[in-house]
Write an enzyme that holds these catalytic residues in place. Structure first.
Site, PDB file in Angstrom:
ATOM      1  N   GLY A  99      10.396   8.445 -14.466  1.00 40.72           N
ATOM      2  CA  GLY A  99       9.544   9.495 -15.019  1.00 40.72           C
ATOM      3  C   GLY A  99       8.823  10.273 -13.948  1.00 40.72           C
ATOM      4  O   GLY A  99       8.719  11.496 -14.017  1.00 40.72           O
TER       5      GLY A  99
ATOM      6  N   ILE B 134       8.978   1.564 -16.628  1.00 41.84           N
ATOM      7  CA  ILE B 134       9.536   2.902 -16.378  1.00 41.84           C
ATOM      8  C   ILE B 134      10.578   2.859 -15.258  1.00 41.84           C
ATOM      9  O   ILE B 134      10.923   3.882 -14.678  1.00 41.84           O
ATOM     10  CB  ILE B 134       8.420   3.920 -16.095  1.00 41.84           C
ATOM     11  CG1 ILE B 134       7.653   3.605 -14.806  1.00 41.84           C
ATOM     12  CG2 ILE B 134       7.458   3.973 -17.269  1.00 41.84           C
ATOM     13  CD1 ILE B 134       6.676   4.731 -14.394  1.00 41.84           C
TER      14      ILE B 134
ATOM     15  N   THR C 112      10.237   0.420 -12.829  1.00 40.03           N
ATOM     16  CA  THR C 112       9.524  -0.106 -11.675  1.00 40.03           C
ATOM     17  C   THR C 112       9.604  -1.625 -11.559  1.00 40.03           C
ATOM     18  O   THR C 112       9.314  -2.172 -10.504  1.00 40.03           O
ATOM     19  CB  THR C 112       8.046   0.297 -11.771  1.00 40.03           C
ATOM     20  OG1 THR C 112       7.632   0.050 -13.115  1.00 40.03           O
ATOM     21  CG2 THR C 112       7.871   1.775 -11.483  1.00 40.03           C
TER      22      THR C 112
ATOM     23  N   ARG D 244      -2.145  -7.971  -3.018  1.00 40.12           N
ATOM     24  CA  ARG D 244      -1.119  -9.011  -3.022  1.00 40.12           C
ATOM     25  C   ARG D 244       0.135  -8.496  -3.739  1.00 40.12           C
ATOM     26  O   ARG D 244       0.049  -7.887  -4.799  1.00 40.12           O
ATOM     27  CB  ARG D 244      -1.646 -10.224  -3.760  1.00 40.12           C
ATOM     28  CG  ARG D 244      -0.770 -11.423  -3.598  1.00 40.12           C
ATOM     29  CD  ARG D 244      -1.363 -12.553  -4.407  1.00 40.12           C
ATOM     30  NE  ARG D 244      -0.797 -13.817  -4.023  1.00 40.12           N
ATOM     31  CZ  ARG D 244      -1.112 -14.949  -4.643  1.00 40.12           C
ATOM     32  NH1 ARG D 244      -1.985 -14.935  -5.613  1.00 40.12           N
ATOM     33  NH2 ARG D 244      -0.567 -16.077  -4.265  1.00 40.12           N
ATOM     34  N   ILE D 245       1.265  -8.751  -3.142  1.00 42.36           N
ATOM     35  CA  ILE D 245       2.526  -8.297  -3.715  1.00 42.36           C
ATOM     36  C   ILE D 245       3.048  -9.371  -4.673  1.00 42.36           C
ATOM     37  O   ILE D 245       3.174 -10.546  -4.308  1.00 42.36           O
ATOM     38  CB  ILE D 245       3.546  -8.021  -2.584  1.00 42.36           C
ATOM     39  CG1 ILE D 245       3.022  -6.889  -1.679  1.00 42.36           C
ATOM     40  CG2 ILE D 245       4.923  -7.673  -3.158  1.00 42.36           C
ATOM     41  CD1 ILE D 245       2.723  -5.579  -2.382  1.00 42.36           C
TER      42      ILE D 245
ATOM     43  N   THR E 196      11.003  -5.815  -6.011  1.00 41.60           N
ATOM     44  CA  THR E 196      10.719  -4.586  -6.767  1.00 41.60           C
ATOM     45  C   THR E 196       9.682  -3.733  -6.027  1.00 41.60           C
ATOM     46  O   THR E 196       9.740  -2.505  -6.089  1.00 41.60           O
ATOM     47  CB  THR E 196      10.241  -4.906  -8.199  1.00 41.60           C
ATOM     48  OG1 THR E 196       9.147  -5.808  -8.133  1.00 41.60           O
ATOM     49  CG2 THR E 196      11.355  -5.506  -9.028  1.00 41.60           C
TER      50      THR E 196
ATOM     51  N   VAL F 238       1.937  -0.317  -6.209  1.00 41.56           N
ATOM     52  CA  VAL F 238       2.723   0.256  -5.113  1.00 41.56           C
ATOM     53  C   VAL F 238       3.639   1.393  -5.565  1.00 41.56           C
ATOM     54  O   VAL F 238       4.531   1.791  -4.828  1.00 41.56           O
ATOM     55  CB  VAL F 238       3.553  -0.833  -4.393  1.00 41.56           C
ATOM     56  CG1 VAL F 238       2.643  -1.774  -3.632  1.00 41.56           C
ATOM     57  CG2 VAL F 238       4.432  -1.592  -5.366  1.00 41.56           C
TER      58      VAL F 238
ATOM     59  N   GLU G  99       3.012   4.642  -6.145  1.00 42.78           N
ATOM     60  CA  GLU G  99       2.784   5.995  -5.657  1.00 42.78           C
ATOM     61  C   GLU G  99       2.421   6.092  -4.188  1.00 42.78           C
ATOM     62  O   GLU G  99       2.719   7.081  -3.527  1.00 42.78           O
ATOM     63  CB  GLU G  99       1.702   6.654  -6.529  1.00 42.78           C
ATOM     64  CG  GLU G  99       2.258   6.971  -7.905  1.00 42.78           C
ATOM     65  CD  GLU G  99       1.201   7.210  -8.962  1.00 42.78           C
ATOM     66  OE1 GLU G  99       0.492   6.242  -9.290  1.00 42.78           O
ATOM     67  OE2 GLU G  99       1.088   8.331  -9.450  1.00 42.78           O
TER      68      GLU G  99
HETATM   69 MO1  MOS Z   1       2.288   8.722 -12.035  1.00 46.05          MO
HETATM   70  S1  MOS Z   1       2.256  10.734 -11.473  1.00 46.05           S
HETATM   71  O1  MOS Z   1       0.722   8.497 -12.581  1.00 46.05           O
HETATM   72  O2  MOS Z   1       3.504   8.643 -13.193  1.00 46.05           O
END
Ligand code: MOS
Length: 746
Positions: A238, A466, A468, A630-631, A636, A705, A707
């Protein structure tokens, strides 16, 4: 500043876990929204305006109605009631284009929907849509990219006196940077499959927020929210373009209601450029002042961006500016400039991404002016607290991002002289870097965790994946808190009938679902323990404190033996399942919310290779270090940063939506003319997560993580391009034509 040390992974947290939904995806069984089909399904195709400004004077649908397979042609006269959402709704109903489709005869942008054809097949609807005759009265559209402030700008952040400090500063930079309109191009097109049973809607939508979508669609279609169900099982990405509802979803739902038949509407790639938002262009004047040692004395960012005629969406370019560096004087202002262009929307890292192109390019120009290393300049201006709010950072490891990145990259070998370095292929090397930051927060979340007599667990939550990895992360969390192995855990999300969960935006889902999932799992475990201590049960008479749960088994503390599985305890009691519920609020409702500053941080180091004789530029390698808390899943998470870096390469070198000044149409509205980075463009990637938990945000210390990886990539590339070529490109994308001005020779 509170500091934290890295924690080692538990069996279910931190490792490289494969996606639990991977088999469904690679075998084609994952149902994306447009994959839903129902008996009697009809296909809808919109008719799009061929002017950008003016009004409709006549629509004749007669010929279209006579075409084979056509059931109806909807216009303003017969679409039925569509309402607006209340203007002040406390963020409960977010939509970028407030005007319902077909509300009036005014055309405000090229491609605006003016009619909808519904037919038995997509081909029939497409053919008939071409036969809808529309006459317009148009006036010359204004789609100019250059902007001049219209009225006073909003002050986003301010401290000290920037004007006075800039006037006195011994070293200054005063430059303007621009970023173009960018269009989200997920592989999956926006789509709606709408069903109406005479009482309730079920809408299969491409959305990053089923719960917001539900509230908006209920309000705009005029039904109680209880009669609106949204389903979104898989999203083909998206990037923010699918955060909020768009007019096609309303058209599909209205058509389904009017015709009492399921209706599918899939927008075309061309419509993706016209009707479902874009990142607005930005124009940012940066004024930096420093002393001769590189200490920032003032930082000012004044930005403008486009907005549609009737919407106010602003790209908040100062998102990451106020807390990034230490400086006594700072001012960020912003405003919109109206154009005859469709409403814009959020695109991955809204604000910070274009904003940091300006900030981090200007920092590089300052380093050049000072004759100072750009990493050293940033280290010198590392703040001790968030100076914009005078509060400590919850967890900030920017210094480590910079030093670790420099080490991995081999930055100490950099010769700062422009065009002075050569690669093993004799190309000119350009080495550049930039810092980045992105917000961290939690949204409210409700989660249910069921444990059953088969020793399996099921989590339900009305959030969505989405692309991710949310299915996988949620399964890991259930495993972490119950000890039940991953292959016995089912995650059911993507349906608004489930307990309300967070939207997939702002990189907030993982941080948001951790507390509620823990609470739900613990509540379910407590019920099993209670069952196990009942009269006649295995631990009859024991108190809950006498028991412990480990690896999906219950033990009596201090007693030897294999313990009992959770499932067998339920089976013995003739219980099929128990359900625990968890609920957590947003981080700004936390008691100490205003006492800390929550963000993620990072640094990108880029090597470009420039071949001046054939004017060929390649991004050769990128070293990225991310401080994202922490990852939870190293695989992913890495996938997110990899994708973001490649997207940033596209932003730096390729992406721009071009408008025709004569008619206001986006003219490169297809994937042949709108360039995005491809596999062949991919550089070598070296990605490191620092993995410092941020326990003030949630019990596992995870931030997000999605953005942060895009922020800072474009300026790091532009800074590397300057180092290779001596050409400072302040207007994205960087084009070969810009670089022909280079005097560097091979
Ligand atoms: Mo992000 S631009 O908040 O899908």
């Amino acid at each position: 500043m509170p500091t934290s040390t890295p924690v080692s992974g538990t069996p279910f947290i931190g490792g490289r876990f494969a996606r639990v939904d991977g088999p469904l995806k690679v075998s084609g069984r994952a149902e994306y929204s447009s994959d839903f089909n129902f008996p009697g399904l009809l296909h809808a195709v919109p008719v799009c305006a061929t002017i950008a400004a003016g009004r409709i004077t006549r629509i004749d649908t007669h010929r279209a109605r006579g075409m084979p397979g056509v059931h109806e042609v909807f216009t303003r006269s017969n679409i039925g009631p569509l309402h607006r959402v209340p203007e002040h709704n406390h963020g409960r109903m977010i939509i970028d284009e407030h005007r319902p489709p077909l509300e009036d005869d005014v055309i405000r942008y090229w491609g605006q929907y003016v009619a909808l054809v519904v037919a038995d097949t997509f081909e029939q609807a497409t053919a008939a849509a071409r036969r809808v005759e529309v006459d317009y009265q148009s006036h010359a559209p204004d789609v100019r990219m250059h902007m001049q402030a219209q009225g006073k700008l909003d002050v986003d952040s301010t401290r000290g006196d920037t004007d006075a400090a800039f006037a006195r500063a011994p070293v200054t930079v005063d430059q303007t940077y621009t970023t173009p309109i960018e269009t989200h191009n997920p592989i999956e097109l926006h789509a709606s499959v709408a069903t109406w049973d005479g009482h309730s809607f079920t809408l299969y939508e491409t959305t990053q927020s089923i719960m917001n979508h539900r509230r908006v669609m209920a309000a705009m279609l005029g039904v109680p929210v209880e009669r609106m169900r949204i389903v979104m099982k898989f999203l083909g990405s998206g990037f923010g373009g699918k955060l909020w509802p768009w007019p096609h979803a309303l058209l599909a739902a209205a058509a389904a209601r009017n015709l009492r038949r399921p209706v599918k509407l899939v927008v075309s790639r061309k419509m993706m450029f016209e009707d479902v938002g874009h990142r607005p262009n930005t124009q940012q004047r940066m004024r930096l002042g420093a002393d001769r040692d590189g200490r920032l004395l003032t930082l000012q960012q004044d930005y403008l961006c486009h907005a549609a005629r009737n919407e106010d969406n602003k790209e908040p370019c100062g998102e990451a500016t106020p807390f990034l560096y230490s400086t006594p004087n700072l001012r960020v202002t912003g405003g919109v400039v109206r154009r005859d262009i469709a409403p814009s929307t959020a695109m991955r890292g809204p604000g910070a991404v274009p904003g940091l192109f300006a900030v981090e390019s200007a920092m590089d120009e300052l380093a050049v002016t000072l004759g100072m290393d750009p990493v050293a300049l940033r280290l010198r201006n590392e703040p001790k607290i968030d100076e914009s709010r005078n509060v400590p950072f919850s967890s900030r490891h920017m210094t480590e991002c910079l030093t670790e990145g420099a080490k991995k990259f081999g930055w100490h070998q950099r010769n700062p002289t422009v065009g002075s370095m050569r690669g093993d292929d004799n190309s000119v090397l350009g080495w550049g870097m930039a810092s980045c930051a992105w917000m961290a927060a939690r949204l409210p979340a409700q989660v249910a965790v069921e444990l059953d007599a088969d020793n399996a667990a099921r989590l339900t939550c009305a959030t969505q994946d989405i692309g991710t990895g949310t299915y996988t992360v949620l399964a890991q969390l259930v495993a972490e808190y119950t000890g039940i192995p991953l292959d016995r855990i089912t995650v059911e999300i993507g349906d608004s009938k489930l307990p309300p969960g967070p939207l997939s935006g702002g990189s907030m889902v993982t941080a948001s679902v951790i507390p509620a999932t823990r609470q739900a799992a613990e509540a379910a475990l407590r019920q099993v323990l209670q069952v196990s201590t009942q009269h006649g049960a295995v631990f009859a008479g024991a108190s809950l404190d006498d028991l412990r749960v480990e690896g999906g088994r219950v033990y009596r503390k201090g007693a030897a033996g294999p313990g009992r599985t959770l499932g067998s305890i339920l089976a013995d009691a003739h219980l099929e399942r128990v359900t625990g519920k968890g609920s957590s609020g947003s981080s700004d409702q936390d008691a100490d919310a205003d006492k800390l500053s929550f963000h993620s941080y990072g640094a990108h180091f880029v090597e470009v290779r420039w071949q001046p004789r054939i004017a060929r530029l390649r991004v050769h390698r990128v070293v990225t270090v991310i401080d994202g808390g922490r990852i939870i899943n190293a695989r992913t998470a890495r996938n997110q940063i990899e994708g973001a870096i490649v997207m940033g390469l596209g932003m730096a070198l390729f992406e721009a939506t071009e408008y025709d000044d004569r008619n206001g149409a986006p003219i490169n509205s297809n994937l042949a003319d709108y360039l995005v980075a491809s596999h062949a463009d991919q550089p070598h990637l070296d990605i490191t997560f620092l993995d410092h938990p941020d326990f003030a945000l949630n019990p596992l210390g995870a931030r997000g993580v999605g953005e942060i990886g895009l922020a800072g990539v474009a300026p790091a590339i532009a800074n590397a391009v300057y180092h290779a070529t001596g050409v400072r490109v302040r207007e994205l994308p960087i084009r070969i034509e810009d670089l022909l001005a280079s005097r560097v020779t091979a």
